[in-house]
Motif scaffolding. Sequence first.
Motif, PDB file in Angstrom:
ATOM      1  N   LEU A  21      -3.612   8.391 -16.732  1.00  0.00           N
ATOM      2  CA  LEU A  21      -4.633   7.842 -15.841  1.00  0.00           C
ATOM      3  C   LEU A  21      -5.240   6.600 -16.471  1.00  0.00           C
ATOM      4  N   THR A  22      -5.418   5.567 -15.662  1.00  0.00           N
ATOM      5  CA  THR A  22      -6.142   4.374 -16.121  1.00  0.00           C
ATOM      6  C   THR A  22      -7.133   3.978 -15.039  1.00  0.00           C
ATOM      7  N   LEU A  23      -8.302   3.551 -15.478  1.00  0.00           N
ATOM      8  CA  LEU A  23      -9.360   3.151 -14.541  1.00  0.00           C
ATOM      9  C   LEU A  23      -9.702   1.688 -14.782  1.00  0.00           C
ATOM     10  N   HIS A  26     -12.976   0.116 -10.023  1.00  0.00           N
ATOM     11  CA  HIS A  26     -13.020   1.299  -9.170  1.00  0.00           C
ATOM     12  C   HIS A  26     -11.634   1.825  -8.822  1.00  0.00           C
ATOM     13  N   LEU A  28      -8.336   3.772  -9.621  1.00  0.00           N
ATOM     14  CA  LEU A  28      -7.786   4.780 -10.517  1.00  0.00           C
ATOM     15  C   LEU A  28      -6.268   4.799 -10.339  1.00  0.00           C
ATOM     16  N   HIS A  29      -5.528   4.432 -11.373  1.00  0.00           N
ATOM     17  CA  HIS A  29      -4.067   4.423 -11.336  1.00  0.00           C
ATOM     18  C   HIS A  29      -3.568   5.705 -11.974  1.00  0.00           C
ATOM     19  N   VAL A  30      -2.669   6.386 -11.268  1.00  0.00           N
ATOM     20  CA  VAL A  30      -2.113   7.655 -11.733  1.00  0.00           C
ATOM     21  C   VAL A  30      -0.601   7.480 -11.867  1.00  0.00           C
ATOM     22  N   TYR A  38      -2.226   5.022  -6.736  1.00  0.00           N
ATOM     23  CA  TYR A  38      -3.575   4.611  -7.087  1.00  0.00           C
ATOM     24  C   TYR A  38      -4.550   5.043  -5.997  1.00  0.00           C
ATOM     25  N   LEU A  48     -17.293   7.324 -12.495  1.00  0.00           N
ATOM     26  CA  LEU A  48     -16.016   7.783 -13.060  1.00  0.00           C
ATOM     27  C   LEU A  48     -15.863   7.252 -14.467  1.00  0.00           C
ATOM     28  N   VAL A  50     -12.785   7.602 -17.643  1.00  0.00           N
ATOM     29  CA  VAL A  50     -11.552   8.170 -18.175  1.00  0.00           C
ATOM     30  C   VAL A  50     -11.559   7.941 -19.674  1.00  0.00           C
ATOM     31  N   VAL A  55     -11.188  13.145 -17.416  1.00  0.00           N
ATOM     32  CA  VAL A  55     -11.907  12.363 -16.417  1.00  0.00           C
ATOM     33  C   VAL A  55     -13.278  13.003 -16.251  1.00  0.00           C
ATOM     34  N   ILE A  77      -8.714  13.588  -7.253  1.00  0.00           N
ATOM     35  CA  ILE A  77      -8.033  13.295  -8.520  1.00  0.00           C
ATOM     36  C   ILE A  77      -7.051  14.411  -8.868  1.00  0.00           C
TER      37      ILE A  77
END
Length: 185
Positions: A21-23, A26, A28-30, A38, A48, A50, A55, A77
Motif C-alpha cells: 500500500l502507498t498513500l 488522498h 491509496l494505491h494497492v 487505487y 489516513l 500508512v 493503515v 481498504i
Amino acid sequence: MSTKQEEIFQATFDVPAKVKLTLKKHMLHVEGPLGKTYKNFKKIPVGLEVKDNKVTITAVNSRKKYHAIANTALSIIRTLCDGVLTGYTIKMKIVYAHFPITVKTKDKLVLVENFQGERAPRTAKIHGTTKVTSKGDEVVVSGPVLQHVTQTAAEIQSNTKVKNKDHRVFLDGIYQFYKEKGIEK
C-alpha cells in the motif's frame, strides 16, 4: 474523564504480507499478486496514514456519523486488499425461450447478440481489468476490483432487460446467480 471529553474513533488494519500500500495525498494505491488498483479518499472525511505495513484510519470528529464513515473507509481498504490477493467472481445465466442468445467480448465491450431476435447487439461496458468469458449458457465475470466486477455484471443484466412486456411471461435475459470471493480457473 469529564463527560464533555469525547473519544475520536481510530482503527488500524494490518496489511496482508503480499500486498503493498502507498498513500500519496488522498490516493491509496494497492498492489498485489493479481494486479494493482487505487482509491481516491479525497471526498471521504477520514484521516489516513500508512506506516510499517499498517493503515491507521482516524475519524475527523467524535460524532456517530464520522465513526460510521471511518468504518466504511476501513471496509473499502479491506475489500481492495482482498481483491488484489484473491479476486472476485460473478456467474451469470443466459435465459431464453425462443431466440438463442450469444455473448461475445470485443475490446472493452460485451456484445449480447440475437436478444429476442434483435439485429443490433446489445452492449455493456467492461470496467477496469475485469475479464468476461462465456461458456455455454453461463457468463463468468471476474477481476481483482469488486466495484468493477459488480458494475460490469450489473450493466450486462440491466442491458438485457425486456421492456414494455410482461416480465412474468418474457423471462429472456442474463441473470446473476452466483457470487464468490476468488477467481475461478
